[in-house]
Design a protein around this motif. Structure first.
Motif, mmCIF file in Angstrom:
data_model
loop_
_atom_site.group_PDB
_atom_site.id
_atom_site.type_symbol
_atom_site.label_atom_id
_atom_site.label_comp_id
_atom_site.label_asym_id
_atom_site.label_seq_id
_atom_site.Cartn_x
_atom_site.Cartn_y
_atom_site.Cartn_z
ATOM 1 N N HIS A 164 -8.047 7.282 -2.897
ATOM 2 C CA HIS A 164 -7.408 5.977 -3.049
ATOM 3 C C HIS A 164 -6.932 5.441 -1.699
ATOM 4 N N SER A 215 -1.702 5.665 3.236
ATOM 5 C CA SER A 215 -2.448 4.526 3.770
ATOM 6 C C SER A 215 -1.559 3.684 4.682
ATOM 7 N N GLN A 221 -6.281 2.633 0.823
ATOM 8 C CA GLN A 221 -5.989 1.231 0.535
ATOM 9 C C GLN A 221 -6.097 0.363 1.783
ATOM 10 N N TRP A 222 -6.670 -0.821 1.597
ATOM 11 C CA TRP A 222 -6.694 -1.835 2.632
ATOM 12 C C TRP A 222 -5.514 -2.774 2.422
ATOM 13 N N THR A 232 -3.382 -6.039 1.868
ATOM 14 C CA THR A 232 -3.651 -7.355 1.312
ATOM 15 C C THR A 232 -3.313 -8.413 2.361
ATOM 16 N N SER A 271 -2.685 10.527 -2.544
ATOM 17 C CA SER A 271 -3.410 9.416 -3.187
ATOM 18 C C SER A 271 -4.891 9.770 -3.276
ATOM 19 N N ILE A 325 0.834 -1.207 0.000
ATOM 20 C CA ILE A 325 0.000 0.000 0.000
ATOM 21 C C ILE A 325 0.867 1.255 0.000
ATOM 22 N N GLU A 326 0.295 2.375 -0.485
ATOM 23 C CA GLU A 326 1.048 3.608 -0.659
ATOM 24 C C GLU A 326 1.241 4.344 0.673
#
Length: 279
Positions: free
Chosen positions: A180, A14, A182-183, A185, A177, A10-11
């Motif tokens: 955007h 996040s 992000q969760w 993974t 972002s 993730i970026e």
């Protein structure tokens, strides 16, 4: 932390949001079990701790963002300049004279910065972002030192600082972002938990605690050896040495040598003063 940041997909905003949010939640749960009284701070101290957290969050966003813009080695080279900026910010914030030994080491650091920035132009944006992060990192330990000097628990401070850092990461999302969030993974969760619990909750609590005995400059000087281990790991794991100009290594070596030289200069100064006092 740099290698973990590269592994996690993730970026930057996040990543910092999850890192600090998990650390804050972990500390809140721990304090609720073992020391509920530490969950609260005086309102004025709470606001100051949240403000320090905003600076920490901005620093970490810059740090992980610079890794994505350049690579681990470039980001860590910028991170290694923290001692230079702390040599200026700590005297300014504590209203004391600037120490000549710190400035001498700072001059060597500047030469290292110029070598890296001048010869690694393809990574210049990432390097500049990491320098902004280094400036921020030179400020919040000085503020933290003032908070712990007042007798506040490092665990309480971490809880509110990580909350402030989490808030900063959320505020940075639209700019870095847009739309955007992000969760993590499935593969992200293990390195993320290591980053949040071991490298943040545990390590940062101890870092705050040690500021009772160390100056912010000394604490940041110790942290400046992270680039040594980080660059070695990045070379080993990601083979980044293929992408870097020899000037990068010369500049980084100067920065690290300046950090090693500073304690020696300090000891010599103290020894000379003690001899004068004895005489």
């Amino acid at each position: 932390t740099a290698v973990l940041g590269r592994i996690i997909t993730i970026e930057a905003p996040s990543l910092v949001f999850w890192r600090t949010g998990i650390a804050a939640l972990g500390m809140a749960l721990w304090l609720a079990l073992v020391a509920p009284r530490l969950l609260r701070l005086p309102s004025g101290v709470t606001l100051r701790a949240l403000g320090v957290g905003l600076l920490i969050g901005a620093h970490w966003v810059c740090f992980f963002w610079s890794i994505s813009l350049a690579n681990i080695s470039i980001a860590l080279a910028g991170f290694a300049t923290i001692s230079l900026f702390t040599a200026l910010t700590e005297p300014l914030l504590e209203r004391r004279p600037v120490r000549s030994s710190e400035l001498c080491c700072g001059i060597v650091v500047i030469i290292g910065i110029l070598l890296i920035a001048g010869l690694e132009r393809s990574h210049l944006t990432g390097f500049l972002v990491s320098l902004v992060g280094a400036v921020l990192a030179s400020i919040f330990p000085v503020l933290n030192r003032g908070l712990v000097a007042e007798g506040h628990s490092s665990r309480s401070l971490l809880l509110y600082e990580m909350s402030g850092a989490c808030l900063l990461a959320a505020l940075a999302l639209p700019f870095i972002s847009p739309g955007h969030f992000q969760w993590p993974t499935t593969a992200d969760w293990l390195p993320l938990l290591v980053l949040a619990l071991l490298c943040t909750l545990v390590a940062h609590t101890w870092n705050i605690h040690l500021l009772r005995r160390l100056t912010a400059y000394t604490a940041n000087l110790a942290m400046n050896f992270e680039p040594v281990w980080g660059i070695i790991l990045a070379a080993r794991v990601f083979r980044e040495y293929h992408d870097l100009h020899p000037g990068f290594y010369l500049g980084t070596a100067l920065i690290v040598l300046a950090n090693c030289r500073d304690p020696i200069l300090r000891r010599r100064t103290r020894s000379a003063r003690s001899k004068v006092d004895i005489a």
